[in-house]
Design a protein around this motif. Structure first.
Motif, PDB file in Angstrom:
ATOM      1  N   THR A   1      -1.475   4.385  -1.536  1.00 37.55           N
ATOM      2  CA  THR A   1      -2.550   4.894  -0.675  1.00 37.55           C
ATOM      3  C   THR A   1      -2.165   6.183   0.036  1.00 37.55           C
ATOM      4  O   THR A   1      -2.781   6.545   1.035  1.00 37.55           O
TER       5      THR A   1
ATOM      6  N   CYS B   1       0.804  -1.227   0.000  1.00 38.84           N
ATOM      7  CA  CYS B   1       0.000   0.000   0.000  1.00 38.84           C
ATOM      8  C   CYS B   1       0.836   1.277   0.000  1.00 38.84           C
ATOM      9  O   CYS B   1       0.318   2.363  -0.277  1.00 38.84           O
TER      10      CYS B   1
ATOM     11  N   LEU C   1      -4.585   8.640   2.113  1.00 43.34           N
ATOM     12  CA  LEU C   1      -5.820   7.931   2.483  1.00 43.34           C
ATOM     13  C   LEU C   1      -6.381   8.509   3.784  1.00 43.34           C
ATOM     14  O   LEU C   1      -5.700   8.528   4.804  1.00 43.34           O
TER      15      LEU C   1
END
Length: 156
Positions: A88, A84, A91
């Motif tokens: 991400t 990730c 996020l």
């Protein structure tokens, strides 16, 4: 009509009381006034990077274990971190801690990992500290509601 936004809840619930907290987060996030948010709730040992990559925001929940996050949530981070890391950034997330002590070690550990991931804390974390109180459930319900409502409103 736009596709629904996805809110992921990854929360460790090893006891009856911590399960009540996770359920309260879910109830808040699935409030009847929230129209365009799909909520997925997973225990940390069942959640993985594919779930994080598919969501638009995340709520983490953990117990405080020996001054640290639960081993289950740490395992989730161990499996998800590198897949990730570059995908991400930004996020939106928040978290709650069910702490018998003061929660500072757990809070610091989650902050350290999510800072490395470059996730964006969008709501003040919730610390459910000390002896269990029914009011923790309402606080968790509000946490879920505010995250889902913000996502629904396009605030992140």
């Amino acid at each position: 009509m736009d596709a629904k936004k996805k809110l992921l809840v990854v929360a460790h619930a090893p006891s009856r009381n911590t399960l009540k907290l996770r359920e309260a987060v879910e109830q808040g996030a699935k409030h009847e006034d929230i129209e365009n948010v799909e909520v997925t709730v997973l225990p940390p040992l069942e959640a993985g990077p594919e779930d994080v990559l598919a969501c638009d925001a995340i709520i983490l929940g953990t117990t405080e274990n020996l001054g640290y996050m639960s081993g289950a949530l740490k395992d989730f981070f161990d499996r998800s971190y590198y897949p990730c890391l570059e995908k991400t950034q930004g996020l939106p997330f928040t978290f709650y801690i069910r702490a018998g002590l003061d929660g500072t070690g757990t809070h610091r550990a989650i902050n350290s990992i999510t800072t490395g991931l470059r996730w964006r804390l969008v709501q003040e974390p919730l610390l459910c500290h000390g002896e269990y109180k029914d009011e923790f459930e309402e606080q968790c319900r509000e946490l879920g509601l505010y995250m889902a409502a913000s996502l629904d409103a396009g605030l992140f």
